[in-house]
Design a protein around this motif. Structure first.
Motif, short mmCIF file in Angstrom:
data_model
loop_
_atom_site.label_atom_id
_atom_site.label_comp_id
_atom_site.label_asym_id
_atom_site.label_seq_id
_atom_site.Cartn_x
_atom_site.Cartn_y
_atom_site.Cartn_z
N PRO A 14 -43.28 -22.76 56.76
CA PRO A 14 -43.44 -23.81 55.76
C PRO A 14 -43.45 -25.19 56.40
N GLY A 15 -44.36 -26.04 55.93
CA GLY A 15 -44.50 -27.38 56.45
C GLY A 15 -45.51 -27.52 57.58
N SER A 63 -52.86 -27.83 42.78
CA SER A 63 -51.79 -27.31 43.63
C SER A 63 -51.95 -27.69 45.10
N ARG A 67 -52.71 -32.29 50.13
CA ARG A 67 -52.31 -31.45 51.28
C ARG A 67 -53.51 -30.85 52.00
N SER A 85 -48.86 -29.28 55.35
CA SER A 85 -47.65 -29.10 54.53
C SER A 85 -47.69 -27.78 53.77
N LYS A 87 -47.00 -24.23 52.10
CA LYS A 87 -45.88 -23.68 51.35
C LYS A 87 -46.01 -22.17 51.26
N GLU A 89 -46.10 -20.37 48.75
CA GLU A 89 -47.02 -20.02 47.67
C GLU A 89 -48.49 -20.19 48.04
N ASP A 90 -48.77 -20.73 49.23
CA ASP A 90 -50.14 -20.80 49.73
C ASP A 90 -50.56 -19.49 50.40
#
Length: 125
Positions: A14-15, A63, A67, A85, A87, A89-90
């Motif tokens: 993440p990130g 969403s 980003r 960035s 997440k 959920e991506d």
């Protein structure tokens, strides 16, 4: 025959960032609207971003706004999706798709005729 090859997927935390690329053979991408879509297990395919033919108007799902960035590289005949960035959920299989001609693009997968095989993106710690 129109063919795509998606590349650039992988496993990130993440990130972090990834850059996906959609390369075409047999046709010139800038005459087509190109969309990036994703499908997570058990979910419907959803539009992430698209870029129109010629003038290059872009569209993003809420969403991913701020980003992700879609862009054309006409010299390489690719359409790239820079994903920052990231997440969890991506996480999904990401596909590129094309439809000939429109000067505006839409995020509905039903508007696109030609599809690649997909590349897996996994965001996990």
């Amino acid at each position: 025959q129109l063919q795509f090859v998606e590349s650039g997927g992988g496993l990130v935390q993440p990130g972090e960032s990834l850059r996906l690329s959609c390369a075409a053979s047999g046709f010139t991408l800038d005459l087509y609207a190109i969309g990036w879509f994703r499908q997570a297990p058990g979910k419907e395919r959803e539009g992430v971003s698209c870029i129109s033919s010629l003038r290059g108007s872009t569209n993003y799902a809420d969403s991913v706004k701020g980003r992700f960035t879609i862009s054309r590289n006409n010299a390489k005949n690719t359409v790239d999706l820079q994903m920052n960035s990231l997440k969890p959920e991506d996480t999904a299989v990401y596909y590129c798709a094309a439809v000939f001609g429109p000067s505006l693009c839409e995020l509905s997968p039903y508007k696109y005729n030609y599809w690649g095989q997909g590349t897996q993106v996994t965001v996990s710690s």
